[in-house]
Design a protein around this motif. Structure first.
Motif, PDB file in Angstrom:
ATOM      1  N   ALA A   1       4.619  58.161 -33.015  1.00 52.29           N
ATOM      2  CA  ALA A   1       5.786  58.153 -32.125  1.00 52.29           C
ATOM      3  C   ALA A   1       6.896  57.340 -32.767  1.00 52.29           C
ATOM      4  CB  ALA A   1       5.434  57.574 -30.758  1.00 52.29           C
ATOM      5  N   ARG A   2       8.088  57.593 -32.303  1.00 53.43           N
ATOM      6  CA  ARG A   2       9.264  56.807 -32.707  1.00 53.43           C
ATOM      7  C   ARG A   2       9.968  56.357 -31.439  1.00 53.43           C
ATOM      8  NH1 ARG A   2      11.201  60.274 -35.567  1.00 53.43           N
ATOM      9  NH2 ARG A   2      12.531  61.310 -34.043  1.00 53.43           N
ATOM     10  N   ILE A   3      10.273  55.079 -31.359  1.00 50.13           N
ATOM     11  CA  ILE A   3      10.964  54.557 -30.186  1.00 50.13           C
ATOM     12  C   ILE A   3      12.311  54.001 -30.612  1.00 50.13           C
ATOM     13  CG2 ILE A   3       9.692  52.367 -30.394  1.00 50.13           C
ATOM     14  CD1 ILE A   3       9.960  52.086 -27.342  1.00 50.13           C
ATOM     15  N   THR A   4      13.329  54.373 -29.879  1.00 55.27           N
ATOM     16  CA  THR A   4      14.702  53.956 -30.182  1.00 55.27           C
ATOM     17  C   THR A   4      15.305  53.292 -28.950  1.00 55.27           C
ATOM     18  OG1 THR A   4      14.965  55.804 -31.716  1.00 55.27           O
ATOM     19  CG2 THR A   4      16.979  54.693 -30.979  1.00 55.27           C
ATOM     20  N   ILE A   5      15.794  52.089 -29.138  1.00 59.65           N
ATOM     21  CA  ILE A   5      16.465  51.348 -28.068  1.00 59.65           C
ATOM     22  C   ILE A   5      17.952  51.242 -28.419  1.00 59.65           C
ATOM     23  CG2 ILE A   5      16.703  49.108 -26.924  1.00 59.65           C
ATOM     24  CD1 ILE A   5      13.720  48.693 -27.288  1.00 59.65           C
ATOM     25  N   VAL A   6      18.788  51.640 -27.478  1.00 60.25           N
ATOM     26  CA  VAL A   6      20.237  51.530 -27.647  1.00 60.25           C
ATOM     27  C   VAL A   6      20.750  50.547 -26.598  1.00 60.25           C
ATOM     28  CG1 VAL A   6      22.439  52.760 -27.621  1.00 60.25           C
ATOM     29  CG2 VAL A   6      20.392  53.884 -28.539  1.00 60.25           C
TER      30      VAL A   6
END
Length: 457
Positions: free
Chosen positions: A382-387
């Motif tokens: 998985a890849r998690i991206t926080i903006v």
């Protein structure tokens, strides 16, 4: 063999090939058995099952179904019963906490099915440690190979733990019963026709999901005993035109079943580090890597890119029950970011009454990513991206989840999980059980395994 496009390109049926795996393990020199994998699986499953015996679902089932007298121990309690009931009760207990092991290529939980069946029959028959090790290894081999060949198309609607798991349990039970080739083949076929477990049961509320493991373990024991009584099974029950693969949406390719010179399935399992659905592990790992890089109040959005099954099985947006929390990547990612860990005590929708926590869940989106989907089921990434509200972006990519063969738990982590699950058991008793399992080859009777009797969830 019946001619069909679902069948393997060989003169031997799938049942023949699976039976050959059981016979291969039966006849291996003791020194060639996968002792490390077996001892790890047995330690982990017993700890999980003894802790799970204290869960209300396990306790309620013991109360409702009763337990006829017998020598097969009910884990986490002082009781014992016959092998069928013990397999059912211990299978449920081993699966109810969502901490049982996983064979990733088959998307299956072999430990909570194979080991309850094997230990129940071993208790009943007075088997020694080496016989138990062979049975566990054979059960994992049959369960894992069959599950991997049934594939994602099968898993889309069926819970593989309840389907392939029943066949693996039958393999383990038949071996402990001293079955010959024909009886083993019949046991596997009979288990296939008694298998089941619908995905829809836990797409919304997973409270009934542990019954899949318990029923599969019991079905495997029943199949082995029925086959020993002389009842036969269809030669092509797996690949025939109305067989398991066709009826249950399997791939029909049988590459794993026919494969040679591959690692033992019991050596290739994922040991769960978190008490929730395994599809959520890589997102949790990613969230833990990003924790502390940005303040929680600064988060504007969280995106989790993963494979399709992760979204379909563990993508509940807002959990409504304790069971739902274990299948909600948004909830679990919020827990990782907030608490720095995921514990059983935190798996309650009551956490959503905290506006800050609820806001994190609300801004989390789970999406399918083709790159991760292509690698599924062998690899679970998985890849998690926080903006942030200021537009800053922080990303963590986890190709292989924690606990998997490519990203295994350390020895200290394995011991910590075992000790934590059995925290209510005196340290000396925990150490004795661990020592006996690690020296399983020398165990003269399985009855000498000091299975804890004080169930605590």
């Amino acid at each position: 063999m019946t001619g069909t496009t679902a069948g393997p390109q060989t003169t031997r049926t799938v049942g023949d090939l699976l039976t050959a795996q059981v016979l291969r393990i039966r006849d291996l020199p003791a020194s060639s058995l996968p002792w490390h994998g077996v001892s790890t699986a047995l330690l982990d499953t017993l700890a999980v099952g003894c802790a799970g015996a204290g869960h209300p679902i396990s306790a309620g089932l013991r109360r409702e179904v009763g337990a006829p007298a017998g020598p097969a121990r009910i884990w986490g309690t002082a009781g014992s019963t016959d092998a069928l009931q013990a397999a059912l009760l211990n299978g449920v207990a081993a699966h109810v906490l969502e901490l049982d092991d996983i064979y990733a290529p088959g998307t299956v939980h072999p430990g909570s099915v194979v080991i309850p069946a094997a230990l129940a029959v071993a208790d009943e028959s007075g088997a020694h440690g080496q016989a138990l090790a062979r049975a566990i290894s054979a059960g994992y081999e049959v369960c894992g190979r069959l599950a991997a060949d049934l594939g994602p198309s099968h898993y889309r609607n069926w819970h593989t733990t309840g389907t392939a798991g029943a066949v693996g349990a039958a393999a383990a039970a038949a071996l402990l019963l001293g079955a010959g080739e024909t009886t083993i083949r019949n046991a596997l076929a009979l288990a296939a026709t008694m298998s089941g477990g619908l995905q829809q049961l836990f797409r919304q509320d997973a409270s009934g999901k542990p019954l899949h493991a318990g029923h599969a373990a019991m079905a495997g024991v029943l199949a082995a005993k029925t086959a020993r009584a002389g009842v036969g099974g269809s030669d092509d029950v797996f690949e025939g035109p109305s067989g398991m693969a066709v009826a249950m949406g399997g791939s029909g390719r049988w590459a794993y079943v026919q494969g040679e010179d591959v690692p033992f399935c019991v050596d290739e399992v994922t040991v769960k580090p978190y008490p929730c659905c395994g599809h959520s592990f890589a997102p949790i790992d990613g969230a833990l890597r990003l924790r502390g890089r940005v303040g929680l109040d600064a988060i504007a959005s969280i995106t989790v890119d993963t494979y399709r099954a992760g979204l379909e099985v563990a993508g509940i947006p807002v959990p409504a029950t304790d069971a739902d929390t274990r299948f909600s990547i948004p909830f679990l990612v919020a827990l990782a970011l907030t608490d720095g860990t995921v514990t059983r005590e935190a798996l309650t929708p009551d956490r959503l009454t905290d506006p800050r926590f609820a806001a994190l869940v609300a801004v989390t989106e789970v999406r399918i990513d083709d790159a991760f989907e292509e690698l599924f089921p062998r690899r679970r990434g998985a890849r998690i991206t926080i903006v942030t509200h200021d537009g800053e972006s922080h990303t963590a990519t986890v190709p292989d989840r924690s606990g998997s063969p490519a990203n295994p738990l350390s020895a200290d982590q394995l011991h910590a999980k075992y000790d934590g699950l059995l925290a209510g058991v005196p340290a000396a008793a925990r150490d004795e059980l661990r020592a006996r399992i690690l020296d399983l080859a020398s165990l003269t009777t399985v009855a000498r395994l000091p299975i804890p009797t004080g169930a605590q969830p």
